[in-house]
Design a protein around this motif. Structure first.
Motif, mmCIF file in Angstrom:
data_model
loop_
_atom_site.group_PDB
_atom_site.id
_atom_site.type_symbol
_atom_site.label_atom_id
_atom_site.label_comp_id
_atom_site.label_asym_id
_atom_site.label_seq_id
_atom_site.Cartn_x
_atom_site.Cartn_y
_atom_site.Cartn_z
ATOM 1 N N MET A 1 29.655 7.403 -41.263
ATOM 2 C CA MET A 1 31.365 8.314 -41.140
ATOM 3 C C MET A 1 31.289 8.439 -40.146
ATOM 4 O O MET A 1 29.937 8.497 -39.299
ATOM 5 N N THR A 2 32.313 8.154 -38.981
ATOM 6 C CA THR A 2 32.206 8.241 -37.421
ATOM 7 C C THR A 2 32.498 9.610 -37.653
ATOM 8 O O THR A 2 33.559 10.280 -38.142
ATOM 9 N N PHE A 3 32.237 10.332 -36.594
ATOM 10 C CA PHE A 3 32.141 11.650 -36.027
ATOM 11 C C PHE A 3 33.711 11.449 -34.617
ATOM 12 O O PHE A 3 32.882 10.792 -33.268
ATOM 13 N N ILE A 4 34.477 12.856 -34.799
ATOM 14 C CA ILE A 4 34.979 12.698 -33.298
ATOM 15 C C ILE A 4 35.298 14.257 -33.349
ATOM 16 O O ILE A 4 35.175 14.937 -33.413
ATOM 17 N N ASN A 5 34.677 14.080 -32.095
ATOM 18 C CA ASN A 5 34.767 15.457 -30.766
ATOM 19 C C ASN A 5 35.782 15.582 -30.112
ATOM 20 O O ASN A 5 35.966 14.782 -29.217
ATOM 21 N N PHE A 6 37.311 16.958 -30.248
ATOM 22 C CA PHE A 6 37.904 16.735 -29.358
ATOM 23 C C PHE A 6 37.871 18.703 -29.067
ATOM 24 O O PHE A 6 37.258 19.048 -29.816
ATOM 25 N N LYS A 7 38.792 18.755 -27.363
ATOM 26 C CA LYS A 7 38.623 19.779 -27.591
ATOM 27 C C LYS A 7 40.665 20.465 -27.213
ATOM 28 O O LYS A 7 40.878 19.515 -27.369
ATOM 29 N N VAL A 8 41.097 21.277 -28.262
ATOM 30 C CA VAL A 8 42.104 22.373 -27.768
ATOM 31 C C VAL A 8 41.843 23.506 -27.595
ATOM 32 O O VAL A 8 41.015 24.245 -27.840
ATOM 33 N N ASP A 9 42.489 24.412 -27.142
ATOM 34 C CA ASP A 9 42.838 25.197 -26.179
ATOM 35 C C ASP A 9 42.652 26.420 -27.948
ATOM 36 O O ASP A 9 43.136 26.031 -28.924
ATOM 37 N N GLU A 10 42.455 27.403 -26.859
ATOM 38 C CA GLU A 10 42.180 27.902 -28.416
ATOM 39 C C GLU A 10 43.167 29.030 -29.295
ATOM 40 O O GLU A 10 43.166 28.984 -30.295
ATOM 41 N N GLU A 11 44.347 28.580 -28.724
ATOM 42 C CA GLU A 11 46.128 29.372 -29.914
ATOM 43 C C GLU A 11 46.419 28.028 -30.168
ATOM 44 O O GLU A 11 45.696 29.058 -31.990
ATOM 45 N N LYS A 12 45.675 26.559 -30.456
ATOM 46 C CA LYS A 12 45.806 25.938 -30.973
ATOM 47 C C LYS A 12 44.480 25.899 -32.671
ATOM 48 O O LYS A 12 44.829 25.994 -33.530
ATOM 49 N N LYS A 13 43.320 26.453 -31.931
ATOM 50 C CA LYS A 13 42.337 26.664 -32.586
ATOM 51 C C LYS A 13 43.352 27.858 -33.750
ATOM 52 O O LYS A 13 42.837 27.795 -35.441
ATOM 53 N N LYS A 14 43.308 28.870 -33.090
ATOM 54 C CA LYS A 14 43.545 29.276 -34.113
ATOM 55 C C LYS A 14 44.664 29.817 -34.762
ATOM 56 O O LYS A 14 44.206 29.841 -36.339
ATOM 57 N N LYS A 15 45.801 29.041 -34.802
ATOM 58 C CA LYS A 15 46.780 28.452 -35.829
ATOM 59 C C LYS A 15 46.383 27.651 -36.620
ATOM 60 O O LYS A 15 46.663 27.754 -37.715
ATOM 61 N N SER A 16 45.893 26.395 -36.615
ATOM 62 C CA SER A 16 45.005 25.190 -37.290
ATOM 63 C C SER A 16 43.888 26.627 -38.447
ATOM 64 O O SER A 16 44.340 25.802 -39.590
ATOM 65 N N GLU A 17 42.994 27.409 -37.816
ATOM 66 C CA GLU A 17 42.322 28.073 -38.572
ATOM 67 C C GLU A 17 43.442 28.861 -40.391
ATOM 68 O O GLU A 17 43.611 29.082 -40.612
ATOM 69 N N GLU A 18 44.103 29.147 -38.786
ATOM 70 C CA GLU A 18 45.610 29.838 -40.162
ATOM 71 C C GLU A 18 45.906 29.412 -41.040
ATOM 72 O O GLU A 18 46.064 29.465 -42.233
ATOM 73 N N ILE A 19 46.526 28.586 -40.843
ATOM 74 C CA ILE A 19 46.727 27.108 -41.454
ATOM 75 C C ILE A 19 45.991 26.306 -42.946
ATOM 76 O O ILE A 19 46.292 26.971 -43.781
ATOM 77 N N THR A 20 44.934 26.644 -42.316
ATOM 78 C CA THR A 20 43.343 26.184 -43.520
ATOM 79 C C THR A 20 43.317 26.735 -44.063
ATOM 80 O O THR A 20 43.949 26.967 -45.288
ATOM 81 N N HIS A 21 43.602 28.468 -44.387
ATOM 82 C CA HIS A 21 43.645 29.059 -44.889
ATOM 83 C C HIS A 21 44.868 29.473 -45.954
ATOM 84 O O HIS A 21 44.728 29.632 -46.958
ATOM 85 N N ILE A 22 45.845 29.480 -44.997
ATOM 86 C CA ILE A 22 47.412 30.209 -46.196
ATOM 87 C C ILE A 22 47.518 28.444 -46.929
ATOM 88 O O ILE A 22 47.663 29.368 -48.101
ATOM 89 N N LYS A 23 47.300 27.165 -46.807
ATOM 90 C CA LYS A 23 47.176 26.759 -47.495
ATOM 91 C C LYS A 23 46.073 25.969 -48.058
ATOM 92 O O LYS A 23 46.785 25.178 -49.281
ATOM 93 N N GLY A 24 45.322 27.128 -47.724
ATOM 94 C CA GLY A 24 44.043 26.438 -48.939
ATOM 95 C C GLY A 24 42.917 25.499 -49.134
ATOM 96 O O GLY A 24 42.280 25.154 -49.848
ATOM 97 N N TYR A 25 43.600 24.414 -47.420
ATOM 98 C CA TYR A 25 42.092 23.934 -47.326
ATOM 99 C C TYR A 25 40.751 24.540 -47.221
ATOM 100 O O TYR A 25 40.549 25.827 -47.526
ATOM 101 N N LYS A 26 39.838 23.607 -47.088
ATOM 102 C CA LYS A 26 38.444 23.960 -48.094
ATOM 103 C C LYS A 26 37.640 24.246 -46.623
ATOM 104 O O LYS A 26 36.487 25.445 -45.617
ATOM 105 N N SER A 27 38.121 23.054 -45.622
ATOM 106 C CA SER A 27 37.664 23.482 -44.506
ATOM 107 C C SER A 27 39.024 23.496 -43.469
ATOM 108 O O SER A 27 39.475 22.615 -43.745
ATOM 109 N N LEU A 28 38.714 23.195 -41.839
ATOM 110 C CA LEU A 28 39.378 23.158 -40.820
ATOM 111 C C LEU A 28 39.659 21.833 -40.729
ATOM 112 O O LEU A 28 40.104 20.444 -40.754
ATOM 113 N N SER A 29 38.272 20.852 -41.234
ATOM 114 C CA SER A 29 38.152 19.315 -41.006
ATOM 115 C C SER A 29 38.927 19.105 -42.105
ATOM 116 O O SER A 29 39.306 17.768 -41.798
ATOM 117 N N GLU A 30 38.846 19.237 -42.758
ATOM 118 C CA GLU A 30 39.805 18.845 -44.130
ATOM 119 C C GLU A 30 41.039 18.791 -43.462
ATOM 120 O O GLU A 30 41.988 17.568 -44.027
#
Length: 139
Positions: free
Chosen positions: A1-30
């Protein structure tokens, strides 16, 4: 498996984490993997559609001389498929007979006002592609 490393601003990270939690994903990676899969699937759907049903190309259209000026012409797959006396008549027949491949309506010999109909796409798995419809109309 290949790893992809990228930067996002703090606001996008927080929004992604919120969606991950709300939608019931196991992790942000998923969540990110699914988002990438959806984008790839949507792009494949669009690419397959355009390969089978190319958009209107004015340079490829040949209007025969026997069609009188003033007639409305419904086009699908860069071919004249409907000829009629009114915009409404041609539009109705064109979208009934060629709902996925209709590309434009023109009027032979008469310049028409330009307006467009645009269809929106909402999900990749249930997506049907349509060309953006162009209808040129003049009173």
């Amino acid at each position: 498996m290949t790893f992809i490393n990228f930067k996002v601003d703090e606001e996008k990270k927080k929004k992604s984490e919120e969606i991950t939690h709300i939608k019931g994903y196991k992790s942000l990676s998923e969540f990110i993997k699914e988002a990438i899969d959806e984008k790839i699937n949507l792009q494949k759907t669009v690419d397959d559609f355009l390969e089978k049903k190319p958009p209107f190309d004015k340079d490829k259209l040949v209007i025969p001389d026997f069609i009188p000026d003033g007639k409305y012409l419904g086009l699908a797959r860069n071919e004249i498929v409907i000829i009629g006396d009114s915009l409404g008549e041609v539009m109705e027949k064109l979208f009934k007979k060629f709902p996925e491949s209709a590309t434009t309506i023109i009027r032979k010999g008469i310049e028409m006002e330009h307006f467009e109909i645009l269809f929106s796409l909402f999900s990749a798995e249930n997506t049907k592609c349509y060309h953006q419809k162009e209808i040129n109309y003049k009173n």
